[in-house]
Design a protein around this motif. Structure first.
Motif, PDB file in Angstrom:
ATOM      1  N   GLU A 156     -75.320 -28.676  15.439  1.00 32.23           N
ATOM      2  CA  GLU A 156     -76.680 -28.348  16.228  1.00 32.23           C
ATOM      3  C   GLU A 156     -76.760 -29.314  17.296  1.00 32.23           C
ATOM      4  O   GLU A 156     -76.452 -30.710  16.868  1.00 32.23           O
ATOM      5  CB  GLU A 156     -77.689 -28.190  15.414  1.00 32.23           C
ATOM      6  CG  GLU A 156     -77.630 -26.722  14.379  1.00 32.23           C
ATOM      7  CD  GLU A 156     -78.773 -26.876  13.409  1.00 32.23           C
ATOM      8  OE1 GLU A 156     -79.881 -27.024  13.879  1.00 32.23           O
ATOM      9  OE2 GLU A 156     -78.507 -26.900  12.250  1.00 32.23           O
ATOM     10  N   GLY A 157     -77.479 -28.999  18.456  1.00 31.18           N
ATOM     11  CA  GLY A 157     -77.857 -29.854  19.147  1.00 31.18           C
ATOM     12  C   GLY A 157     -79.220 -29.817  19.841  1.00 31.18           C
ATOM     13  O   GLY A 157     -79.846 -28.788  19.568  1.00 31.18           O
ATOM     14  N   GLN A 158     -79.775 -30.691  20.348  1.00 23.39           N
ATOM     15  CA  GLN A 158     -81.021 -30.918  21.166  1.00 23.39           C
ATOM     16  C   GLN A 158     -81.098 -31.352  22.459  1.00 23.39           C
ATOM     17  O   GLN A 158     -79.900 -32.251  22.821  1.00 23.39           O
ATOM     18  CB  GLN A 158     -82.155 -31.687  20.298  1.00 23.39           C
ATOM     19  CG  GLN A 158     -82.255 -31.301  18.932  1.00 23.39           C
ATOM     20  CD  GLN A 158     -82.996 -32.655  17.977  1.00 23.39           C
ATOM     21  OE1 GLN A 158     -82.925 -33.687  18.398  1.00 23.39           O
ATOM     22  NE2 GLN A 158     -83.558 -32.028  16.773  1.00 23.39           N
ATOM     23  N   LEU A 227     -88.315 -28.934  23.978  1.00 18.32           N
ATOM     24  CA  LEU A 227     -87.111 -29.422  23.228  1.00 18.32           C
ATOM     25  C   LEU A 227     -86.419 -28.028  23.121  1.00 18.32           C
ATOM     26  O   LEU A 227     -87.013 -27.080  22.547  1.00 18.32           O
ATOM     27  CB  LEU A 227     -87.508 -29.873  21.961  1.00 18.32           C
ATOM     28  CG  LEU A 227     -86.443 -30.232  21.076  1.00 18.32           C
ATOM     29  CD1 LEU A 227     -85.589 -31.501  21.508  1.00 18.32           C
ATOM     30  CD2 LEU A 227     -87.065 -30.401  19.708  1.00 18.32           C
ATOM     31  N   THR A 229     -83.215 -26.352  21.316  1.00 20.27           N
ATOM     32  CA  THR A 229     -81.976 -26.694  20.107  1.00 20.27           C
ATOM     33  C   THR A 229     -81.121 -25.447  20.003  1.00 20.27           C
ATOM     34  O   THR A 229     -81.288 -24.315  20.542  1.00 20.27           O
ATOM     35  CB  THR A 229     -82.644 -26.462  18.715  1.00 20.27           C
ATOM     36  OG1 THR A 229     -83.105 -25.368  18.300  1.00 20.27           O
ATOM     37  CG2 THR A 229     -84.210 -27.399  18.541  1.00 20.27           C
ATOM     38  N   ASN A 231     -77.557 -23.864  18.008  1.00 22.62           N
ATOM     39  CA  ASN A 231     -76.852 -23.938  17.029  1.00 22.62           C
ATOM     40  C   ASN A 231     -75.386 -23.188  17.507  1.00 22.62           C
ATOM     41  O   ASN A 231     -75.433 -21.959  17.599  1.00 22.62           O
ATOM     42  CB  ASN A 231     -77.585 -23.006  15.712  1.00 22.62           C
ATOM     43  CG  ASN A 231     -76.627 -22.987  14.437  1.00 22.62           C
ATOM     44  OD1 ASN A 231     -75.465 -23.239  14.521  1.00 22.62           O
ATOM     45  ND2 ASN A 231     -77.301 -23.352  13.462  1.00 22.62           N
ATOM     46  N   THR A 234     -74.581 -19.955  14.914  1.00 25.55           N
ATOM     47  CA  THR A 234     -75.229 -18.835  14.908  1.00 25.55           C
ATOM     48  C   THR A 234     -75.501 -18.364  16.437  1.00 25.55           C
ATOM     49  O   THR A 234     -76.086 -17.295  16.622  1.00 25.55           O
ATOM     50  CB  THR A 234     -76.380 -18.947  14.334  1.00 25.55           C
ATOM     51  OG1 THR A 234     -77.165 -19.989  14.966  1.00 25.55           O
ATOM     52  CG2 THR A 234     -76.538 -19.224  12.706  1.00 25.55           C
ATOM     53  N   PHE A 238     -83.403 -22.304  20.419  1.00 25.26           N
ATOM     54  CA  PHE A 238     -84.774 -22.132  20.376  1.00 25.26           C
ATOM     55  C   PHE A 238     -85.427 -23.064  21.292  1.00 25.26           C
ATOM     56  O   PHE A 238     -84.916 -24.219  21.454  1.00 25.26           O
ATOM     57  CB  PHE A 238     -85.229 -22.632  18.750  1.00 25.26           C
ATOM     58  CG  PHE A 238     -85.110 -21.440  17.883  1.00 25.26           C
ATOM     59  CD1 PHE A 238     -86.398 -20.924  17.695  1.00 25.26           C
ATOM     60  CD2 PHE A 238     -83.971 -21.292  17.230  1.00 25.26           C
ATOM     61  CE1 PHE A 238     -86.100 -19.694  16.948  1.00 25.26           C
ATOM     62  CE2 PHE A 238     -83.984 -20.184  16.398  1.00 25.26           C
ATOM     63  CZ  PHE A 238     -85.058 -19.507  15.902  1.00 25.26           C
ATOM     64  N   THR A 239     -86.543 -22.657  21.775  1.00 21.90           N
ATOM     65  CA  THR A 239     -87.269 -23.552  22.815  1.00 21.90           C
ATOM     66  C   THR A 239     -88.577 -24.080  22.100  1.00 21.90           C
ATOM     67  O   THR A 239     -89.305 -23.046  21.839  1.00 21.90           O
ATOM     68  CB  THR A 239     -87.412 -23.185  24.264  1.00 21.90           C
ATOM     69  OG1 THR A 239     -85.972 -22.685  24.498  1.00 21.90           O
ATOM     70  CG2 THR A 239     -87.831 -24.273  25.164  1.00 21.90           C
ATOM     71  N   MET A 240     -88.792 -25.327  22.113  1.00 25.49           N
ATOM     72  CA  MET A 240     -90.296 -25.396  21.475  1.00 25.49           C
ATOM     73  C   MET A 240     -91.074 -26.317  22.362  1.00 25.49           C
ATOM     74  O   MET A 240     -90.396 -27.180  23.142  1.00 25.49           O
ATOM     75  CB  MET A 240     -90.201 -26.260  20.243  1.00 25.49           C
ATOM     76  CG  MET A 240     -90.372 -25.204  18.887  1.00 25.49           C
ATOM     77  SD  MET A 240     -89.056 -25.860  17.645  1.00 25.49           S
ATOM     78  CE  MET A 240     -87.568 -25.742  18.338  1.00 25.49           C
ATOM     79  N   LYS A 241     -92.317 -26.027  22.504  1.00 22.57           N
ATOM     80  CA  LYS A 241     -93.386 -26.842  23.398  1.00 22.57           C
ATOM     81  C   LYS A 241     -93.566 -28.314  22.716  1.00 22.57           C
ATOM     82  O   LYS A 241     -93.853 -28.418  21.582  1.00 22.57           O
ATOM     83  CB  LYS A 241     -94.426 -26.103  23.568  1.00 22.57           C
ATOM     84  CG  LYS A 241     -94.363 -24.987  24.480  1.00 22.57           C
ATOM     85  CD  LYS A 241     -95.728 -24.482  24.612  1.00 22.57           C
ATOM     86  CE  LYS A 241     -95.751 -22.950  25.427  1.00 22.57           C
ATOM     87  NZ  LYS A 241     -97.055 -22.282  25.490  1.00 22.57           N
TER      88      LYS A 241
ATOM     89  N   GLN B  53     -93.242 -22.079  17.818  1.00 22.88           N
ATOM     90  CA  GLN B  53     -92.673 -22.708  19.042  1.00 22.88           C
ATOM     91  C   GLN B  53     -93.458 -23.679  19.780  1.00 22.88           C
ATOM     92  O   GLN B  53     -93.127 -23.863  20.966  1.00 22.88           O
ATOM     93  CB  GLN B  53     -92.101 -21.488  19.900  1.00 22.88           C
ATOM     94  CG  GLN B  53     -90.750 -20.692  19.196  1.00 22.88           C
ATOM     95  CD  GLN B  53     -90.176 -20.003  20.267  1.00 22.88           C
ATOM     96  OE1 GLN B  53     -90.800 -19.017  20.875  1.00 22.88           O
ATOM     97  NE2 GLN B  53     -88.781 -20.463  20.273  1.00 22.88           N
ATOM     98  N   GLU B  54     -94.316 -24.120  18.913  1.00 14.81           N
ATOM     99  CA  GLU B  54     -95.301 -25.245  19.382  1.00 14.81           C
ATOM    100  C   GLU B  54     -95.205 -26.563  18.454  1.00 14.81           C
ATOM    101  O   GLU B  54     -95.662 -26.183  17.258  1.00 14.81           O
ATOM    102  CB  GLU B  54     -96.548 -24.775  19.696  1.00 14.81           C
ATOM    103  CG  GLU B  54     -97.238 -25.826  20.830  1.00 14.81           C
ATOM    104  CD  GLU B  54     -98.364 -24.856  21.561  1.00 14.81           C
ATOM    105  OE1 GLU B  54     -99.577 -25.417  21.587  1.00 14.81           O
ATOM    106  OE2 GLU B  54     -98.140 -23.774  21.905  1.00 14.81           O
ATOM    107  N   ILE B  55     -94.818 -27.783  18.905  1.00 19.06           N
ATOM    108  CA  ILE B  55     -94.829 -28.848  17.776  1.00 19.06           C
ATOM    109  C   ILE B  55     -96.398 -29.317  17.691  1.00 19.06           C
ATOM    110  O   ILE B  55     -96.802 -29.609  18.655  1.00 19.06           O
ATOM    111  CB  ILE B  55     -93.874 -29.822  18.475  1.00 19.06           C
ATOM    112  CG1 ILE B  55     -92.371 -29.349  18.102  1.00 19.06           C
ATOM    113  CG2 ILE B  55     -94.058 -31.356  17.687  1.00 19.06           C
ATOM    114  CD1 ILE B  55     -91.252 -30.190  19.015  1.00 19.06           C
ATOM    115  N   PHE B  74     -81.807 -35.967  15.291  1.00 23.69           N
ATOM    116  CA  PHE B  74     -80.583 -35.921  15.578  1.00 23.69           C
ATOM    117  C   PHE B  74     -80.088 -37.354  16.161  1.00 23.69           C
ATOM    118  O   PHE B  74     -80.927 -37.668  17.290  1.00 23.69           O
ATOM    119  CB  PHE B  74     -79.655 -34.861  16.482  1.00 23.69           C
ATOM    120  CG  PHE B  74     -79.962 -33.509  15.767  1.00 23.69           C
ATOM    121  CD1 PHE B  74     -80.320 -33.358  14.472  1.00 23.69           C
ATOM    122  CD2 PHE B  74     -79.542 -32.310  16.383  1.00 23.69           C
ATOM    123  CE1 PHE B  74     -80.475 -32.098  13.636  1.00 23.69           C
ATOM    124  CE2 PHE B  74     -79.838 -31.082  15.949  1.00 23.69           C
ATOM    125  CZ  PHE B  74     -80.104 -30.759  14.621  1.00 23.69           C
TER     126      PHE B  74
END
Lengths: 374, 77
Positions: A156-158, A227, A229, A231, A234, A238-241, B53-55, B74
């Protein structure tokens, strides 16, 4: 005077809608520093060089080793034992002689980093440990530089873009908005201990290059306040705020003097007192009778060590199996030197001053590299 | 009320699943406590929490079918 741009070299990207001569000129004027010419840094450097980023700096104090080559694809087998930044610069200059390439053959630290950043607009983090990642983040905040972050673990990466200028004094979120405090040394494994599939840093490092090109040319939507991520097993993204937080400011040194006085290795729990010996010293010790050499890796880990006699006690059992140690001097080793530090710490607590305990710096990989180059 | 929990990186390996579904939690704090009780390894690991999807940083309300992601840092490169 502006540098002459080769239309033929960049033709395929210059014909893109909205790209043209102006975007190419922006690339030519840009100054990008890549810290760490490893799994992430290599592909990032290759694409930025090929795309015509006018000034590229790379800092890395490490030498190329055989176990790097499955993922650090800029290097050749004949480069083993040579400094990564210098070798990378030589290969990249062949790829594109029209740009300025600057190699800094040393690791960044809290004394040299701020000065180094003054010559660049965008920084790419291609490092492999938390201490350096937090240090680079803080330095970029302090110096108002955009930071293109990438990190990997196993499959996995970010990726993210930190500290992007929004309006007036306001900047987008940074690494400490995501993870305010560094983890302790034993909370997370590094690549040498956890393993990593070679193409993964290739993908993540290439995404860092892509974000950098978008930032320079002003195209698309870079991962600002987000951010991503990935995988590899799979194929899920995923993109997170990530919002910038007020309290983050208090965690970051606010002056150059405060930055230079910050011990990042200690913040990341790496500074407990352990005696470390380098591969050269270790090489001189092995085979001596009055020393116990112990491999603290798990039984199935490679490379196997058949070159010298040693005990095998995994880190997880070292505290309860210490009666196997008969000599007054004990040298512990693992893959990268990280778990052996913990083992040395545990043994030192147990034996106090009755035994002299040392950890092999850089692990068995460092010794294998040493043997290839001696 | 159902919550889907996604586990990233080494957390998925430690827990032995990439995704878990739980019923009956209305805020992130009680959910995380229940997860830590069920999977003690989670209380020794470092991670951040994202809801839909929001931290998030503090305790946050969950709605039906919320997706909660646990992300470890990571360091590799």
């Amino acid at each position: 005077m502006k540098k002459e741009i080769s239309y033929e070299r960049y033709q395929r990207q210059m014909i893109l809608p909205g790209f043209g001569e102006e975007a190419q000129q922006r690339l030519s004027d840009a100054r990008v520093l890549v810290i760490g010419a490893g799994g992430l840094g290599c592909p990032a450097l290759q694409y930025l060089t090929a795309a015509g980023v006018g000034t590229i700096g790379m800092a890395d104090g490490d030498m190329v080793s055989l176990s790097n080559l499955h993922r650090q694809v800029l290097f050749h087998t004949s480069d083993i034992g040579k400094n990564k930044a210098e070798v990378a610069a030589a290969h990249l200059q062949q790829l594109n002689p029209e740009i300025s390439i600057m190699s800094i053959p040393e690791n960044v630290n809290n004394q040299n980093l701020l000065q180094l950043l003054t010559g660049f607009d965008i920084v790419i983090d291609g490092t492999d440990n938390f201490a350096t990642r937090y240090m680079i983040n803080d330095a970029c905040v302090l110096m108002n530089k955009i930071l293109v972050y990438g990190a990997v673990s196993r499959f996995e990466g970010q990726v993210s873009v930190f500290n992007y200028p929004l309006k007036q004094e306001e900047r987008s979120s940074n690494y400490r908005d995501l993870f305010p405090e560094p983890p302790k040394e034993d909370e997370v494994l590094n690549c040498a201990d956890a393993g990593v599939i070679g193409v993964l840093p290739g993908i993540i490092g290439t995404m860092q290059a892509s974000e950098t090109i978008k930032l320079i040319t002003g195209q698309g939507n870079p991962l600002v306040n987000q951010l991503l991520t990935f995988n590899a097993m799979t194929n899920q993204f995923f993109t997170m705020k990530v919002a910038a937080k007020k309290e983050t400011v208090s965690l970051i040194p606010d002056t150059a003097a405060a930055f230079q006085a910050t011990d990042y290795a200690w913040l990341c729990g790496a500074s407990f007192q352990v005696s470390e010996i380098d591969a050269h010293t270790f090489d001189g010790l092995i085979g001596q009778h009055h020393i116990d050499v112990v491999d603290v890796r798990e039984p199935d880990e490679i490379p196997l060590v058949s070159e010298f006699q040693h005990l095998r006690i995994p880190l997880t059992q070292i505290a309860t199996a210490s009666e196997q140690l008969k000599s007054d001097t004990v040298v512990v080793f693992c893959q990268s030197g990280k778990r052996s530090r913990q083992a040395a710490k545990l043994l030192s607590e147990q034996f106090g001053t009755t035994k002299s305990i040392h950890s092999l710096q850089g692990g068995i990989l460092a010794w294998k590299t040493f043997c290839q180059t001696k | 009320m159902k919550t889907d929990i996604l586990l990233f990186g080494q957390l998925a390996e430690q827990v032995g699943a990439k995704q878990i579904s739980l019923e009956g939690f209305s805020d992130s704090e009680t959910l995380i406590k229940a997860l830590q009780q069920q999977y003690p390894v989670l209380s020794q690991s470092k991670y951040i929490v994202a809801i839909n999807q929001e931290i998030i940083s503090g305790n946050t309300a969950l709605s039906d079918n919320s997706i909660v992601a646990l992300l470890p840092p990571f360091s590799g490169g």
